[in-house]
Design a protein around this motif. Structure first.
Motif, PDB file in Angstrom:
ATOM      1  N   ALA A   1       0.827  -1.207   0.000  1.00 30.74           N
ATOM      2  CA  ALA A   1       0.000   0.000   0.000  1.00 30.74           C
ATOM      3  C   ALA A   1       0.862   1.259   0.000  1.00 30.74           C
ATOM      4  O   ALA A   1       0.558   2.245  -0.684  1.00 30.74           O
ATOM      5  CB  ALA A   1      -0.927  -0.012   1.215  1.00 30.74           C
TER       6      ALA A   1
ATOM      7  N   ARG B   1       2.363   1.834  -3.485  1.00 29.69           N
ATOM      8  CA  ARG B   1       1.359   2.256  -4.476  1.00 29.69           C
ATOM      9  C   ARG B   1       0.775   3.629  -4.177  1.00 29.69           C
ATOM     10  O   ARG B   1      -0.110   4.103  -4.891  1.00 29.69           O
ATOM     11  CB  ARG B   1       0.239   1.217  -4.551  1.00 29.69           C
ATOM     12  CG  ARG B   1       0.709  -0.122  -5.106  1.00 29.69           C
ATOM     13  CD  ARG B   1      -0.396  -1.156  -5.061  1.00 29.69           C
ATOM     14  NE  ARG B   1       0.038  -2.422  -5.648  1.00 29.69           N
ATOM     15  CZ  ARG B   1      -0.676  -3.550  -5.636  1.00 29.69           C
ATOM     16  NH1 ARG B   1      -1.873  -3.553  -5.062  1.00 29.69           N
ATOM     17  NH2 ARG B   1      -0.202  -4.642  -6.178  1.00 29.69           N
TER      18      ARG B   1
ATOM     19  N   GLU C   1      -1.066   4.434  -1.648  1.00 31.17           N
ATOM     20  CA  GLU C   1      -2.390   4.335  -1.046  1.00 31.17           C
ATOM     21  C   GLU C   1      -2.390   4.783   0.416  1.00 31.17           C
ATOM     22  O   GLU C   1      -3.448   4.990   1.004  1.00 31.17           O
ATOM     23  CB  GLU C   1      -2.891   2.888  -1.144  1.00 31.17           C
ATOM     24  CG  GLU C   1      -3.052   2.409  -2.583  1.00 31.17           C
ATOM     25  CD  GLU C   1      -3.231   0.903  -2.699  1.00 31.17           C
ATOM     26  OE1 GLU C   1      -3.406   0.426  -3.839  1.00 31.17           O
ATOM     27  OE2 GLU C   1      -3.187   0.215  -1.659  1.00 31.17           O
ATOM     28  N   THR C   2      -1.209   4.933   0.976  1.00 32.61           N
ATOM     29  CA  THR C   2      -1.058   5.409   2.342  1.00 32.61           C
ATOM     30  C   THR C   2       0.328   6.022   2.489  1.00 32.61           C
ATOM     31  O   THR C   2       1.178   5.869   1.607  1.00 32.61           O
ATOM     32  CB  THR C   2      -1.252   4.255   3.351  1.00 32.61           C
ATOM     33  OG1 THR C   2      -1.260   4.783   4.680  1.00 32.61           O
ATOM     34  CG2 THR C   2      -0.140   3.221   3.229  1.00 32.61           C
TER      35      THR C   2
END
Length: 438
Positions: free
Chosen positions: A412, A415, A417-418
């Motif tokens: 994550a 990517r 995402e966080t």
């Protein structure tokens, strides 16, 4: 098997299933053998994983032993091999006559070590001096039973692409790259930031493998040496996570899918410039490079350097389950496959680094060029990288923490995402969900 071990086994098998979805010599006879006479026809099943380099050795063994037929199964990754092994152990059947066990889940195997034969009954103590002391000791359970013939160990160097380095104005010859990358992780990430700023491309393939290496360099990783969970409150572990997080947030990671690398094409098209490479990874890289249409001219090389110094990542053992009907014949095969002469051949086929002292010395002395890595003497380089290496203690759920706790969180993070804090919090949440407390 005691009740605690049974509960941990079932928990490990369940977590391993989650991982599978997410990752989409002569020996003296022991008791309980069937009659494996020298001339009796016997079929031996073997399960390995990743790139073991055994195919030609199987053929050689069958030629030397015409009564033996080997039926080999190779599972794509160590994580999926863990799933396979623990599912069969929980079911009480289905294990092959010879099973490869990976370092990351050896601790969990030790909870059920009585599932496997004590190889002292087959003469392994006569060979104890063949191996690095710590390699032999790792496969010895608390009762002194030895359950594995050591195959390889995982000293690490840096795989790098010479063409990518040249495009960024960085030195590309092996010796200069070794000097450039000689230092700590801050230095590695600083050089990477320079590379990314100049090229707009990623420095390394993905953060998961970098994280594994960073953790393995600690004196104590996910567990203390006395077997206590060591994640929450581990200031050094969190510091390293924050180092890696800053690099990922800075665009240094290509966020590649582990074990795939876009079908190998990312090794060819310049998607990233470096990769952490324990010895066994060299065979993986070669296979994926060739799958992606690359070859020796693509520009990959191997440097005698590693951020933060020596590290061991990985390694395996060959074990014989108590359920095997051909224990003596299976032990003879596993013993032969792990003799120094065979370990040298295995290294030539798969790039991994032997755990026997004589085989290590042979690779260091021969310094055979590896064509796919620009003629680098990969065996000799790994011999240098192996100096001072001692494997870290791995607790029962070490591989679960690596793959199922930090794996999704780091993916994550890669990517976007966080952020780093969010990824760490995600990992701690997964730790509470998946890993039994001490």
């Amino acid at each position: 098997m005691n009740t605690r071990a049974r509960r941990r086994l079932l928990a490990t098998a369940a977590a391993a299933s989650v991982s599978a979805i997410a990752l989409a010599g002569c020996a003296s006879p022991g008791a309980g053998d069937s009659a494996d006479g020298a001339d009796e026809k016997v079929t031996l099943t073997v399960t390995t994983f990743g790139t073991f380099g055994y195919d030609d050795l199987y053929k050689e063994y069958e030629k030397l032993h015409p009564n033996v037929t080997i039926e080999a199964t190779n599972i794509d990754t160590g994580g999926n091999a863990r799933t396979d092994a623990f599912t069969k152990i929980a079911a009480g059947s289905g294990l092959s006559d010879v099973v490869a066990i990976e370092e990351g889940w050896l601790g969990a195997i030790m909870d059920v070590s009585d599932t496997f034969v004590d190889l002292r009954d087959y003469g392994i103590e006569d060979r104890k001096g063949d191996w690095l002391d710590w390699k032999y000791d790792q496969a010895t359970d608390p009762d002194g039973r030895v359950i594995g013939y050591g195959t390889d160990v995982g000293p690490s160097g840096i795989c790098y692409n010479t063409k990518a380095f040249e495009a960024a104005g960085l030195p590309s010859d092996r010796e200069s790259v070794a000097k450039l990358l000689d230092g700590d992780w801050d230095n590695y990430f600083a050089v990477g930031a320079e590379y990314t700023a100049k090229t707009g491309k990623a420095w390394f393939d993905q953060s998961g493998f970098v994280w594994n290496s960073m953790v393995n360099q600690l004196d104590e990783g996910y567990y203390t040496s006395d077997g206590k969970l060591n994640v929450e409150g581990n200031a050094e572990l969190k510091k390293r996570f924050e180092q890696l997080g800053a690099a990922a947030e800075g665009g240094l990671s290509a966020a590649e899918t582990q074990w795939d690398w876009n079908g190998g094409k990312s090794f060819v098209d310049g998607t990233f410039a470096t990769m952490v490479c324990p010895g066994w990874m060299l065979g993986v890289v070669q296979g994926k490079l060739e799958s992606g249409g690359g070859d020796a001219s693509t520009g990959w090389d191997f440097a005698d350097a590693f951020p933060g110094g020596a590290v061991n990542w990985g390694g395996a053992w060959l074990s014989i389950p108590e359920s095997s009907e051909h224990k003596k014949a299976a032990a003879e095969l596993a013993d032969w496959l792990t003799q120094p002469e065979q370990q040298v051949k295995q290294s030539a086929a798969a790039g991994n680094f032997p755990s026997t002292i004589k085989a290590q010395q042979t690779l260091a002395e021969e310094a055979t060029p590896n064509e796919i890595f620009n003629g680098a003497p990969t065996g000799a380089i790994l011999a240098e990288r192996a100096k001072g290496v001692v494997a870290q203690y791995k607790g029962a759920d070490d591989s679960v923490i690596q793959e199922n706790v930090f794996g999704p969180a780091i993916t994550a993070l890669d990517r976007g995402e966080t952020d780093t804090k969010g990824a760490w919090d995600q990992a701690i949440g997964l730790l509470h969900e998946l890993v039994p407390t001490n």
